[in-house]
Design a protein around this motif. Structure first.
Motif, PDB file in Angstrom:
ATOM      1  N   THR A 120      -6.180  48.937  -3.639  1.00 38.24           N
ATOM      2  CA  THR A 120      -4.910  49.108  -2.550  1.00 38.24           C
ATOM      3  C   THR A 120      -4.122  47.993  -2.022  1.00 38.24           C
ATOM      4  OG1 THR A 120      -6.325  48.534  -0.533  1.00 38.24           O
ATOM      5  CG2 THR A 120      -6.470  51.354  -1.054  1.00 38.24           C
ATOM      6  N   ILE A 121      -3.108  48.244  -0.763  1.00 38.96           N
ATOM      7  CA  ILE A 121      -2.454  46.939  -0.518  1.00 38.96           C
ATOM      8  C   ILE A 121      -3.567  45.878   0.339  1.00 38.96           C
ATOM      9  CG2 ILE A 121      -1.436  48.548   1.572  1.00 38.96           C
ATOM     10  CD1 ILE A 121       0.458  46.068  -0.759  1.00 38.96           C
ATOM     11  N   LYS A 131      -0.809  54.926   5.624  1.00 41.67           N
ATOM     12  CA  LYS A 131      -1.966  53.973   6.149  1.00 41.67           C
ATOM     13  C   LYS A 131      -1.188  52.617   4.018  1.00 41.67           C
ATOM     14  CE  LYS A 131      -5.513  56.701   5.739  1.00 41.67           C
ATOM     15  NZ  LYS A 131      -6.869  57.266   6.769  1.00 41.67           N
ATOM     16  N   PRO A 132      -2.128  52.378   5.438  1.00 38.41           N
ATOM     17  CA  PRO A 132      -2.124  50.556   4.088  1.00 38.41           C
ATOM     18  C   PRO A 132      -2.676  51.407   2.943  1.00 38.41           C
ATOM     19  CG  PRO A 132      -1.568  49.580   6.322  1.00 38.41           C
ATOM     20  CD  PRO A 132      -1.960  50.991   6.872  1.00 38.41           C
ATOM     21  N   SER A 133      -4.035  51.805   4.130  1.00 37.36           N
ATOM     22  CA  SER A 133      -5.091  51.855   2.605  1.00 37.36           C
ATOM     23  C   SER A 133      -4.485  53.664   1.564  1.00 37.36           C
ATOM     24  CB  SER A 133      -6.515  52.080   3.091  1.00 37.36           C
ATOM     25  OG  SER A 133      -6.348  53.841   4.107  1.00 37.36           O
ATOM     26  N   ASN A 134      -3.379  54.080   2.118  1.00 35.03           N
ATOM     27  CA  ASN A 134      -3.005  54.830   1.045  1.00 35.03           C
ATOM     28  C   ASN A 134      -1.862  54.616   0.470  1.00 35.03           C
ATOM     29  OD1 ASN A 134      -5.349  56.938   1.270  1.00 35.03           O
ATOM     30  ND2 ASN A 134      -4.119  57.763   2.892  1.00 35.03           N
ATOM     31  N   ILE A 135      -1.608  52.948  -0.177  1.00 32.70           N
ATOM     32  CA  ILE A 135      -0.744  52.330  -0.378  1.00 32.70           C
ATOM     33  C   ILE A 135      -1.224  51.217  -1.438  1.00 32.70           C
ATOM     34  CG2 ILE A 135       1.133  50.699  -0.860  1.00 32.70           C
ATOM     35  CD1 ILE A 135       1.887  51.959   2.540  1.00 32.70           C
ATOM     36  N   ALA A 140       4.237  49.358   8.216  1.00 32.04           N
ATOM     37  CA  ALA A 140       4.731  48.296   7.747  1.00 32.04           C
ATOM     38  C   ALA A 140       4.942  47.181   9.197  1.00 32.04           C
ATOM     39  CB  ALA A 140       6.680  48.794   7.989  1.00 32.04           C
ATOM     40  N   TYR A 141       4.800  47.337  10.401  1.00 29.86           N
ATOM     41  CA  TYR A 141       4.206  46.690  11.518  1.00 29.86           C
ATOM     42  C   TYR A 141       2.770  46.338  11.138  1.00 29.86           C
ATOM     43  CZ  TYR A 141       3.215  44.682  16.096  1.00 29.86           C
ATOM     44  OH  TYR A 141       2.300  44.393  16.933  1.00 29.86           O
ATOM     45  N   ARG A 142       2.205  46.575  10.896  1.00 30.15           N
ATOM     46  CA  ARG A 142       0.623  45.792  10.905  1.00 30.15           C
ATOM     47  C   ARG A 142       0.661  45.478   9.108  1.00 30.15           C
ATOM     48  NH1 ARG A 142      -3.278  50.954  10.423  1.00 30.15           N
ATOM     49  NH2 ARG A 142      -4.867  49.201   9.936  1.00 30.15           N
ATOM     50  N   LEU A 143       0.945  45.458   8.528  1.00 33.73           N
ATOM     51  CA  LEU A 143       1.114  44.706   6.807  1.00 33.73           C
ATOM     52  C   LEU A 143       2.333  43.695   6.883  1.00 33.73           C
ATOM     53  CD1 LEU A 143       1.645  47.285   3.993  1.00 33.73           C
ATOM     54  CD2 LEU A 143      -0.177  45.821   4.652  1.00 33.73           C
ATOM     55  N   ALA A 144       2.764  43.532   7.932  1.00 37.19           N
ATOM     56  CA  ALA A 144       3.810  42.304   9.201  1.00 37.19           C
ATOM     57  C   ALA A 144       3.271  41.002   9.638  1.00 37.19           C
ATOM     58  CB  ALA A 144       4.871  42.997   8.818  1.00 37.19           C
ATOM     59  N   ILE A 172      -3.352  43.073   9.259  1.00 39.98           N
ATOM     60  CA  ILE A 172      -3.673  44.722   9.395  1.00 39.98           C
ATOM     61  C   ILE A 172      -4.666  44.791  10.256  1.00 39.98           C
ATOM     62  CG2 ILE A 172      -6.320  44.058   7.972  1.00 39.98           C
ATOM     63  CD1 ILE A 172      -3.436  46.467   6.869  1.00 39.98           C
ATOM     64  N   GLY A 173      -5.121  44.545  11.848  1.00 39.84           N
ATOM     65  CA  GLY A 173      -5.918  44.870  12.195  1.00 39.84           C
ATOM     66  C   GLY A 173      -5.215  44.861  13.697  1.00 39.84           C
ATOM     67  N   GLU A 174      -3.807  44.557  13.507  1.00 32.50           N
ATOM     68  CA  GLU A 174      -2.807  45.568  14.453  1.00 32.50           C
ATOM     69  C   GLU A 174      -2.698  47.130  15.069  1.00 32.50           C
ATOM     70  OE1 GLU A 174      -1.453  43.627  16.869  1.00 32.50           O
ATOM     71  OE2 GLU A 174      -2.122  41.407  16.201  1.00 32.50           O
ATOM     72  N   ILE A 175      -2.537  47.471  15.687  1.00 35.29           N
ATOM     73  CA  ILE A 175      -3.189  48.934  15.905  1.00 35.29           C
ATOM     74  C   ILE A 175      -4.198  48.841  16.003  1.00 35.29           C
ATOM     75  CG2 ILE A 175      -2.265  51.084  15.896  1.00 35.29           C
ATOM     76  CD1 ILE A 175       0.922  50.182  14.771  1.00 35.29           C
ATOM     77  N   LYS A 176      -4.755  48.816  14.873  1.00 35.61           N
ATOM     78  CA  LYS A 176      -6.600  49.965  14.867  1.00 35.61           C
ATOM     79  C   LYS A 176      -6.820  48.854  15.360  1.00 35.61           C
ATOM     80  CE  LYS A 176      -9.209  50.465  10.555  1.00 35.61           C
ATOM     81  NZ  LYS A 176      -8.995  50.055   9.774  1.00 35.61           N
TER      82      LYS A 176
END
Length: 236
Positions: free
Chosen positions: A97-98, A138-142, A201-205, A208-212
């Motif tokens: 994953t990404i 979500k990131p884990s699904n890319i 996109a927001y979390r990846l930029a 990764i912990g943002e929002i979560k």
């Protein structure tokens, strides 16, 4: 239910555990009939009905695109301990994953992010044209292929809408809860996927912990806080 390296389930031999979650487990496995490595999702029978589990594979097979993870095979089989499991064999991407490819500060450099987002958007556009709403972006699904291309995966809570109108979701990924899923309407549409991709996109930029992290701090009141935030944004 415990699986181990070397276990044989139907025509698949387990080689290495790739991940797990509330849904079950994913293993690198070999299809011994054709000597091919696959990413094998193993869903326990108590997770949900077999019909619902197999619907993931059906939705995945409705479309075929180089930016969408290919599903090879799905069936029901007996695990080594005799329990019934649902198997979904998918294309195996070695880079994972990404989330496995972030820098030391847990974000993706902008040029890489733009490349991955473009790839996912191409796959998502094709998915929507086929009437499938992903609903779990979500990131884990890319995933990343060997050339660094983004590939969207996991149709576990996707839904099919023949005329592309809003439908009721099977489940909701609350961390990326779109307005229409946290407002009480409980409907998803193509717009839901666009919102979820924006959160991704927001979390990846930004990390990764943002929002979560906000969700983990107060999961009970997370939806309410988001609803207030969305309301404030709409009044600006």
């Amino acid at each position: 239910m415990v699986f181990n390296k070397g276990d044989r389930i139907y025509k698949f031999e387990l080689e290495m555990k790739l991940g797990n979650g509330s849904f079950g487990e994913v293993w690198l496995a070999k299809d011994v009939n054709i000597d091919k490595e696959v990413a094998l999702k193993i869903l326990p029978s108590e997770f949900s009905t077999i019909a619902k589990q197999l619907e993931e594979a059906k939705n995945g097979k409705k479309v075929s695109h180089r930016k969408l993870l290919e599903i090879y095979y799905a069936d029901v089989a007996k695990a080594p301990d005799g329990t019934i499991v649902t198997l979904i064999a998918q294309a195996y991407q070695k880079r994972g994953t990404i989330e496995n490819n972030l820098n030391s500060h847990n974000f993706l450099p902008l040029p890489d992010l733009l490349k991955v987002l473009t790839d996912v958007l191409l796959g998502l556009d094709y998915l929507h044209n086929g009437g499938v709403i992903h609903n779990d972006i979500k990131p884990s699904n890319i995933l990343l292929d060997e050339y660094g291309n983004g590939i969207l995966s996991d149709y576990g809570i996707s839904s099919y809408s023949k005329d592309k109108t809003p439908v009721s979701p099977k489940n909701v990924y609350r961390i990326h809860g779109a307005p229409e899923t946290i407002s009480g309407a409980q409907q998803i549409s193509i717009l839901t996927d666009i919102y979820q991709l924006g959160c991704t996109a927001y979390r990846l930029a930004n990390g990764i912990g943002e929002i979560k992290n906000d969700f983990l701090k107060d999961p009970i009141n997370f939806d309410t806080a988001n609803a207030y935030a969305l309301g404030d944004w709409q009044t600006i």
